[in-house]
Design an enzyme around this catalytic site. Structure first.
Site, PDB file in Angstrom:
ATOM      1  N   ALA A  14       0.859  -1.207   0.000  1.00 28.54           N
ATOM      2  CA  ALA A  14       0.000   0.000   0.000  1.00 28.54           C
ATOM      3  C   ALA A  14       0.879   1.234   0.000  1.00 28.54           C
ATOM      4  O   ALA A  14       0.706   2.155   0.786  1.00 28.54           O
ATOM      5  CB  ALA A  14      -0.935  -0.009   1.199  1.00 28.54           C
ATOM      6  N   GLY A  15       1.858   1.248  -0.917  1.00 24.18           N
ATOM      7  CA  GLY A  15       2.723   2.412  -1.061  1.00 24.18           C
ATOM      8  C   GLY A  15       2.124   3.373  -2.078  1.00 24.18           C
ATOM      9  O   GLY A  15       0.896   3.522  -2.163  1.00 24.18           O
ATOM     10  N   SER A  19      -1.700   2.164  -2.556  1.00 22.71           N
ATOM     11  CA  SER A  19      -2.748   2.935  -1.873  1.00 22.71           C
ATOM     12  C   SER A  19      -3.725   3.524  -2.893  1.00 22.71           C
ATOM     13  O   SER A  19      -4.929   3.605  -2.624  1.00 22.71           O
ATOM     14  CB  SER A  19      -2.138   4.022  -0.982  1.00 22.71           C
ATOM     15  OG  SER A  19      -1.327   4.861  -1.745  1.00 22.71           O
ATOM     16  N   GLU A 130       0.887  -4.699 -17.111  1.00 21.71           N
ATOM     17  CA  GLU A 130       0.925  -3.437 -17.865  1.00 21.71           C
ATOM     18  C   GLU A 130       1.682  -2.340 -17.130  1.00 21.71           C
ATOM     19  O   GLU A 130       2.382  -1.529 -17.747  1.00 21.71           O
ATOM     20  CB  GLU A 130      -0.514  -2.978 -18.181  1.00 21.71           C
ATOM     21  CG  GLU A 130      -0.605  -1.733 -19.039  1.00 21.71           C
ATOM     22  CD  GLU A 130       0.097  -1.896 -20.372  1.00 21.71           C
ATOM     23  OE1 GLU A 130       1.213  -1.369 -20.493  1.00 21.71           O
ATOM     24  OE2 GLU A 130      -0.443  -2.551 -21.280  1.00 21.71           O
ATOM     25  N   VAL A 133       5.945  -1.654 -17.229  1.00 18.49           N
ATOM     26  CA  VAL A 133       6.716  -0.905 -18.228  1.00 18.49           C
ATOM     27  C   VAL A 133       5.968   0.376 -18.602  1.00 18.49           C
ATOM     28  O   VAL A 133       4.811   0.332 -19.016  1.00 18.49           O
ATOM     29  CB  VAL A 133       6.961  -1.736 -19.505  1.00 18.49           C
ATOM     30  CG1 VAL A 133       7.777  -0.925 -20.518  1.00 18.49           C
ATOM     31  CG2 VAL A 133       7.676  -3.037 -19.179  1.00 18.49           C
ATOM     32  N   ILE A 137       1.118   4.105 -19.414  1.00 17.58           N
ATOM     33  CA  ILE A 137       1.030   4.011 -20.881  1.00 17.58           C
ATOM     34  C   ILE A 137       0.705   2.579 -21.301  1.00 17.58           C
ATOM     35  O   ILE A 137       1.418   1.655 -20.926  1.00 17.58           O
ATOM     36  CB  ILE A 137       2.362   4.430 -21.546  1.00 17.58           C
ATOM     37  CG1 ILE A 137       2.765   5.831 -21.112  1.00 17.58           C
ATOM     38  CG2 ILE A 137       2.258   4.329 -23.060  1.00 17.58           C
ATOM     39  CD1 ILE A 137       4.170   6.228 -21.554  1.00 17.58           C
ATOM     40  N   ASP A 202      17.038   0.422 -14.373  1.00 18.29           N
ATOM     41  CA  ASP A 202      15.572   0.401 -14.485  1.00 18.29           C
ATOM     42  C   ASP A 202      15.160   0.267 -15.956  1.00 18.29           C
ATOM     43  O   ASP A 202      14.304  -0.551 -16.305  1.00 18.29           O
ATOM     44  CB  ASP A 202      15.021   1.705 -13.865  1.00 18.29           C
ATOM     45  CG  ASP A 202      13.530   1.881 -14.057  1.00 18.29           C
ATOM     46  OD1 ASP A 202      12.764   1.244 -13.323  1.00 18.29           O
ATOM     47  OD2 ASP A 202      13.133   2.644 -14.966  1.00 18.29           O
ATOM     48  N   LYS A 206      13.097  -2.877 -18.122  1.00 17.83           N
ATOM     49  CA  LYS A 206      11.946  -2.660 -19.001  1.00 17.83           C
ATOM     50  C   LYS A 206      12.271  -3.123 -20.423  1.00 17.83           C
ATOM     51  O   LYS A 206      11.407  -3.679 -21.116  1.00 17.83           O
ATOM     52  CB  LYS A 206      11.553  -1.182 -18.965  1.00 17.83           C
ATOM     53  CG  LYS A 206      10.999  -0.779 -17.590  1.00 17.83           C
ATOM     54  CD  LYS A 206      10.998   0.723 -17.399  1.00 17.83           C
ATOM     55  CE  LYS A 206      10.383   1.114 -16.064  1.00 17.83           C
ATOM     56  NZ  LYS A 206      10.598   2.530 -15.718  1.00 17.83           N
ATOM     57  N   GLY A 312       4.246   7.498 -11.276  1.00 15.05           N
ATOM     58  CA  GLY A 312       3.250   8.221 -10.473  1.00 15.05           C
ATOM     59  C   GLY A 312       2.259   7.209  -9.923  1.00 15.05           C
ATOM     60  O   GLY A 312       1.849   6.286 -10.627  1.00 15.05           O
TER      61      GLY A 312
HETATM   62  N1  LIG Z   1       5.703   4.471  -8.151  1.00 14.90           N
HETATM   63  C1  LIG Z   1       5.639   4.407  -9.470  1.00 14.90           C
HETATM   64  O1  LIG Z   1       5.468   5.418 -10.120  1.00 14.90           O
HETATM   65  C2  LIG Z   1       5.742   3.086 -10.177  1.00 14.90           C
HETATM   66  C3  LIG Z   1       5.579   3.049 -11.572  1.00 14.90           C
HETATM   67  C4  LIG Z   1       5.626   1.815 -12.247  1.00 14.90           C
HETATM   68  C5  LIG Z   1       5.847   0.662 -11.509  1.00 14.90           C
HETATM   69  N2  LIG Z   1       6.030   0.740 -10.159  1.00 14.90           N
HETATM   70  C6  LIG Z   1       6.238  -0.512  -9.432  1.00 14.90           C
HETATM   71  O2  LIG Z   1       5.207  -0.692  -8.495  1.00 14.90           O
HETATM   72  C7  LIG Z   1       5.680  -1.386  -7.363  1.00 14.90           C
HETATM   73  C8  LIG Z   1       5.356  -0.581  -6.114  1.00 14.90           C
HETATM   74  O3  LIG Z   1       5.946   0.690  -6.215  1.00 14.90           O
HETATM   75  P1  LIG Z   1       5.599   1.866  -5.200  1.00 14.90           P
HETATM   76  O4  LIG Z   1       6.151   3.098  -5.807  1.00 14.90           O
HETATM   77  O5  LIG Z   1       4.175   1.814  -4.816  1.00 14.90           O
HETATM   78  O6  LIG Z   1       6.535   1.447  -3.967  1.00 14.90           O
HETATM   79  P2  LIG Z   1       6.425   1.947  -2.459  1.00 14.90           P
HETATM   80  O7  LIG Z   1       7.765   1.758  -1.853  1.00 14.90           O
HETATM   81  O8  LIG Z   1       5.773   3.277  -2.386  1.00 14.90           O
HETATM   82  O9  LIG Z   1       5.404   0.900  -1.806  1.00 14.90           O
HETATM   83  C9  LIG Z   1       5.708  -0.439  -1.554  1.00 14.90           C
HETATM   84  C10 LIG Z   1       4.735  -0.960  -0.525  1.00 14.90           C
HETATM   85  O10 LIG Z   1       4.938  -2.352  -0.346  1.00 14.90           O
HETATM   86  C11 LIG Z   1       5.071  -2.623   1.027  1.00 14.90           C
HETATM   87  N3  LIG Z   1       5.934  -3.786   1.182  1.00 14.90           N
HETATM   88  C12 LIG Z   1       7.234  -3.895   0.814  1.00 14.90           C
HETATM   89  N4  LIG Z   1       7.679  -5.116   1.139  1.00 14.90           N
HETATM   90  C13 LIG Z   1       6.648  -5.765   1.709  1.00 14.90           C
HETATM   91  C14 LIG Z   1       6.499  -7.029   2.294  1.00 14.90           C
HETATM   92  N5  LIG Z   1       7.504  -7.884   2.350  1.00 14.90           N
HETATM   93  N6  LIG Z   1       5.281  -7.374   2.779  1.00 14.90           N
HETATM   94  C15 LIG Z   1       4.249  -6.511   2.727  1.00 14.90           C
HETATM   95  N7  LIG Z   1       4.348  -5.279   2.215  1.00 14.90           N
HETATM   96  C16 LIG Z   1       5.528  -4.919   1.737  1.00 14.90           C
HETATM   97  C17 LIG Z   1       5.653  -1.367   1.626  1.00 14.90           C
HETATM   98  O11 LIG Z   1       5.411  -1.307   3.004  1.00 14.90           O
HETATM   99  C18 LIG Z   1       4.870  -0.307   0.830  1.00 14.90           C
HETATM  100  O12 LIG Z   1       3.596  -0.146   1.394  1.00 14.90           O
HETATM  101  C19 LIG Z   1       7.171  -1.605  -7.613  1.00 14.90           C
HETATM  102  O13 LIG Z   1       7.379  -2.874  -8.177  1.00 14.90           O
HETATM  103  C20 LIG Z   1       7.518  -0.530  -8.622  1.00 14.90           C
HETATM  104  O14 LIG Z   1       8.619  -0.860  -9.421  1.00 14.90           O
HETATM  105  C21 LIG Z   1       5.962   1.909  -9.479  1.00 14.90           C
HETATM  106  N1  LIG Z   2      12.168   5.206 -11.528  1.00 13.43           N
HETATM  107  C1  LIG Z   2      11.252   4.996 -12.601  1.00 13.43           C
HETATM  108  C2  LIG Z   2       9.858   4.813 -12.084  1.00 13.43           C
HETATM  109  C3  LIG Z   2       8.965   4.078 -13.013  1.00 13.43           C
HETATM  110  O1  LIG Z   2       9.377   2.773 -13.244  1.00 13.43           O
HETATM  111  C4  LIG Z   2      11.344   6.184 -13.555  1.00 13.43           C
HETATM  112  O2  LIG Z   2      12.066   7.150 -13.289  1.00 13.43           O
HETATM  113  O3  LIG Z   2      10.717   6.146 -14.615  1.00 13.43           O
HETATM  114 NA    NA Z   3       2.388   0.426 -19.151  1.00 12.23          NA
END
Ligand SMILES: NC(=O)c1ccc[n+]([C@@H]2O[C@H](COP(=O)([O-])OP(=O)(O)OC[C@H]3O[C@@H](n4cnc5c(N)ncnc54)[C@H](O)[C@@H]3O)[C@@H](O)[C@H]2O)c1
Ligand SMILES: N[C@@H](CCO)C(=O)O
Ligand code: NA
EC number: 1.1.1.3
Length: 445
Positions: A14-15, A19, A130, A133, A137, A202, A206, A312
């Site tokens: 729920a990051g 969330s 989806e 990467v 998009i 990163d 991708k 985002g």
């Molecule tokens: N933030 C972005 O813009 C974005 C974009 C594309 C893909 N992603 C991918 O989405 C995924 C999540 O990214 P995010 O930015 O939300 O990360 P984040 O760090 O904000 O959130 C991760 C969440 O997972 C929880 N967590 C981590 N390890 C855990 C465990 N062992 N057990 C239970 N909960 C656990 C953390 O407490 C947190 O709530 C990643 O794989 C990231 O590469 C993120």
């Molecule tokens: N760190 C990555 C987040 C999305 O994967 C970026 O800058 O695009």
């Molecule tokens: Na995508």
């Protein structure tokens, strides 16, 4: 009346993304139920700390630290925790207990994708990704579904927002790398440890995912050639602009033909990430800020470009929810999941054996014979010169009787990467060459 079947959705994490996924699942429950064909009940959210502050206001009773029990009772498991473990084990657990999986985890798929897709195949489940990467998009489904009847020739992607933000500000404002990186960190565009972004890790993850999908070939991360952007300074950007280019960190996935060692089809692929010179009139040149874009060239469709927010929380949640709706439809109807095809199994050519054209910028002594020496080294190295531009500086030094310094910008014709690398090494070792300022490939010409 028969109650419509309800689907139990478990959320892991729920990051930033998780969330927003939870918020949208709850806020748009009716619409999502209609699109999915069944109500999607968010039955729990597994986190490390149930009391941690969240970016969205979510019902406290949904939170649990017991991920295993949550997974065991779910129809659809959404993994947005990130990292390799325990994400890998949990996804495998979800698949073996009959759930479909939606994940945003590029690191995991680029590293353990083959194992995870095989596990999904064995039980006839779907792993949808989806969001992994280029965030919001749509690019995974266009490659897998919309272009399933075509053949992809090449993909050139700006798939990392942080590096595009840095390079774009350097280009627009004439700033240096360190200056922009520090500000990007202050503004939250770049992580405190920016290595994964600025060194191209990163983008390489991708690239591996995109190439596997586009060429029906399992592409391990270790087969992706990777270079980052830390050596790009204001001078390099300025020289690129003057030559009509912009510097972009590109993920290039390419189908190569007529490869002597690739019997029987003669086809192979190349997957690489590096900063490249892109002509300023190419569509990728107009991708500004932290945006992403993926330029796909397919045999029948021709060039296509997919553009938008590559990261985002809420934007990425959009891609996750799209996958949840289609996983839900499949879960209701049954039948085999959407598998990953590796049937082509094309060989992956190491970087040294592909051909590229590049621009070599040198700082050399400005005295008789130096240009001829440089030209001779290129000629001996089997690298053909397309353009040469020389600017001279160091007037003051010349007045004191020292050699003036000349900047040579040499554009090459297409040459073998290994020949280019050997030639640059010989140039660097020559007494007349003071410094190899930069060597950048040209892409999208
Ligand atoms: N933030 C972005 O813009 C974005 C974009 C594309 C893909 N992603 C991918 O989405 C995924 C999540 O990214 P995010 O930015 O939300 O990360 P984040 O760090 O904000 O959130 C991760 C969440 O997972 C929880 N967590 C981590 N390890 C855990 C465990 N062992 N057990 C239970 N909960 C656990 C953390 O407490 C947190 O709530 C990643 O794989 C990231 O590469 C993120
Ligand atoms: N760190 C990555 C987040 C999305 O994967 C970026 O800058 O695009
Ligand atoms: Na995508």
């Amino acid at each position: 009346m028969i109650e419509p079947r309800r689907l139990r959705v478990a959320l892991l994490g729920a990051g930033a993304v998780g969330s927003q996924v939870a918020r949208l699942l709850l806020a748009h429950a009716d619409e999502l139920a209609e699109r999915a064909g069944a109500p999607l009940d968010l039955v729990g959210i597994a986190v490390r700390d149930v009391h941690a502050r969240r970016e969205a206001d979510l019902p406290a009773e949904l939170f649990t630290t017991d991920a295993d029990t949550l997974i065991a009772g779910a129809d659809i498991v959404i993994e947005v925790t990130g990292g390799l473990e325990p994400a890998r084990t949990r996804i495998l657990h979800a698949l073996t207990s009959g759930a479909d999986v939606v994940t945003a985890n590029k690191a995991l798929l680029a590293t353990h994708g083959t194992e995870i897709f095989e596990a999904a195949d064995q039980v006839g489940a779907t792993v949808a990704y989806e969001a992994a990467v280029a965030g919001a998009i749509p690019i995974i489904r266009p490659l897998r579904d919309s272009l399933a009847g075509d053949r992809v020739r090449r993909i050139m992607g700006i798939v990392n927002g942080t590096t595009n933000y840095i390079l774009d500000r350097m280009d627009r404002e004439g700033l240096d790398f360190d200056e922009v990186l520090a500000e990007a960190q202050r503004l939250g565009y770049a992580e405190a440890d920016p290595t994964a972004d600025v060194e191209g890790f990163d983008a390489a993850q991708k690239a591996a995912i995109l190439a596997s999908l586009a060429f029906h070939t399992s592409v391990p991360l270790t087969a992706v050639h990777r270079e980052g952007i830390t050596s790009i300074d204001a001078g390099v950007i300025d020289a690129a602009r003057k030559a009509g280019y912009v510097v972009k960190l590109l993920a290039v996935c390419e189908r190569l033909v007529d490869q002597p060692d690739a019997a029987p089809s003669g086809e192979a692929i190349s997957v690489r990430v590096y900063p490249a010179l892109v002509p300023r009139d190419h569509p990728l040149a107009s991708v500004h800020g932290a945006n992403n874009a993926v330029f796909v060239e397919a045999e029948a469709a021709g060039p296509l470009m997919f553009y938008g927010a590559g990261a985002g929380g809420v934007q990425t949640a959009s891609a996750v929810l799209g996958d949840v709706v289609s996983a839900a439809r499949r879960h209701i109807v049954g039948g085999p999941g959407v598998g990953e095809s590796t049937r082509a199994g094309l060989p992956i050519v190491p970087i040294g054996r592909i051909t590229t054209s590049c621009q070599i910028t040198l700082e050399v002594d400005d005295r008789p014979g130096v240009l001829a020496t440089v030209a001779g080294i290129l000629s001996d190295g089997n690298v053909s010169i397309a353009t040469v531009e020389q600017t001279t500086s160091g007037g003051a030094a010349a007045e004191e009787g020292e050699d003036a310094v000349a900047h040579l910008v040499i554009g090459t014709h297409t040459a073998r990467e290994q020949d280019l690398a050997d030639t640059v090494e010989r140039l660097a070792a020559n007494a007349a060459v003071r410094r190899v300022v930069s060597v950048l490939r040209v892409e999208g010409d």
